[in-house]
Design a protein around this motif. Structure first.
Motif, short mmCIF file in Angstrom:
data_model
loop_
_atom_site.label_atom_id
_atom_site.label_comp_id
_atom_site.label_asym_id
_atom_site.label_seq_id
_atom_site.Cartn_x
_atom_site.Cartn_y
_atom_site.Cartn_z
N GLN A 117 94.39 73.56 -19.01
CA GLN A 117 94.51 74.85 -18.34
C GLN A 117 95.03 74.62 -16.91
O GLN A 117 94.53 73.73 -16.22
N THR A 118 95.99 75.43 -16.51
CA THR A 118 96.53 75.28 -15.16
C THR A 118 96.27 76.49 -14.27
O THR A 118 96.40 76.39 -13.05
N LEU A 121 90.39 78.97 -16.38
CA LEU A 121 89.42 77.95 -16.80
C LEU A 121 89.22 78.04 -18.31
O LEU A 121 89.43 79.09 -18.91
N ILE A 173 91.89 70.40 -16.37
CA ILE A 173 91.97 71.60 -15.54
C ILE A 173 92.72 71.28 -14.25
O ILE A 173 92.36 70.33 -13.55
N ALA A 177 93.48 76.27 -11.00
CA ALA A 177 92.55 77.08 -11.78
C ALA A 177 91.16 77.09 -11.15
O ALA A 177 90.46 78.11 -11.19
N SER A 222 98.98 76.43 -21.22
CA SER A 222 97.61 76.63 -21.64
C SER A 222 97.53 76.20 -23.10
O SER A 222 98.13 76.82 -23.97
#
Length: 284
Positions: A117-118, A121, A173, A177, A222
């Motif tokens: 995920q960028t 969350l 992550i 994020a 994502s």
């Protein structure tokens, strides 16, 4: 074999894999039907998930297609079963988009889960307040009932990380994020504290890609990668503006595995990642 009017994600995957097995054997639908001593419609219905499959039928077709991978055949046989077995997410059927339910099913049956995920969350590690803040930003705007149903469903998904046999989980992550303050500072701080605590579970590994890493493979993506009983049955789920999109073809799966490996190399160690999460939380 009774027709399946509402096949599950697993049964659709089984149908797709049986078609892929036939095609890799260089056998046409008509040839498969002749080998089986049946009408070609039966093969078409099997491969479209309109007709159910038993373990015996899977084994029979695999033999006709001369599939050499016994582990794959056994894994495919395990995908057979009731048309619609009862699961916790069934209570949300018809109340939230079907794609959300399919994500639940994929996660439930996964042997290991990896996500990247960028901006957001991971859904499996969101607090109730954070999830609610996310759904309140949906366009077009959801009703209060729709929001609460989606929040409850998202929290229900998290059961795969708990219990006596929790699913191994790796979450990548980006720092961006972690710094998004969905729901305001108090909600964001509580969310980060929850993430840091979750990273101490034996089955959860969180890896943070810091801003200092600069550019990195997979930026902006994502990804949810759910591993199956064998690599051929892995599934990738991508978030799109139109809802969940699922990928199960061999080449894209291999590419996503490589991409996640590269993203992990850009991340801090688990201990340093936990320190980073707690440090950002302390700034709020």
């Amino acid at each position: 074999m009774a027709p399946r009017h509402a096949p599950t994600a697993r049964h659709r995957r089984l149908a797709a894999e049986m078609r892929r097995m036939r095609e890799q054997a260089g056998i046409s639908v008509q040839q498969a039907a002749s080998l089986l001593g049946a009408d070609r419609t039966m093969i078409s219905n099997i491969e479209a998930a309109r007709t159910g499959l038993s373990e015996e039928r899977v084994q029979q077709l695999a033999g006709l297609y001369r599939c050499p991978d016994a582990a794959l055949v056994d894994a495919l046989a395990s995908l057979t079963g009731p048309r619609r077995p009862s699961h916790w997410w069934d209570e949300y059927r018809g109340k939230i988009p079907e794609g959300h339910l399919e994500v639940s099913e994929v996660e439930y049956h996964a042997t290991r889960i990896r996500t990247a995920q960028t901006v957001h969350l991971p859904g499996l590690l969101q607090t109730e307040d954070h999830a609610r803040a996310i759904f309140e930003l949906t366009v077009p705007k959801l009703s209060r009932l729709e929001i609460e149903l989606r929040v409850a469903h998202r929290l229900g998904r998290q059961s795969v990380l708990n219990g006596d046999a929790p699913t191994p989980y790796v979450g990548i992550i980006h720092e961006a994020a972690l710094r998004m303050e969905f729901g305001g500072r108090d909600v964001a701080r509580a969310q980060l504290d929850y993430l840091a605590d979750a990273s101490e579970r034996s089955n959860v590994t969180l890896l943070v890609i810091p801003f200092s890493a600069g550019d990195f493979h997979g930026a902006g993506q994502s990804i949810l990668y759910a591993e199956g009983a064998v690599p051929q049955l892995d599934t990738v789920q991508l978030d799109t503006a139109m809802g969940a999109h699922f990928v199960d073809a061999p080449t894209p799966l291999a590419n996503y595995r490589s991409l996640l490996d590269l993203m992990e190399r850009s991340a801090l160690s688990p201990d340093e990642s936990r320190k980073s999460i707690r440090s950002i939380a302390s700034e709020l």
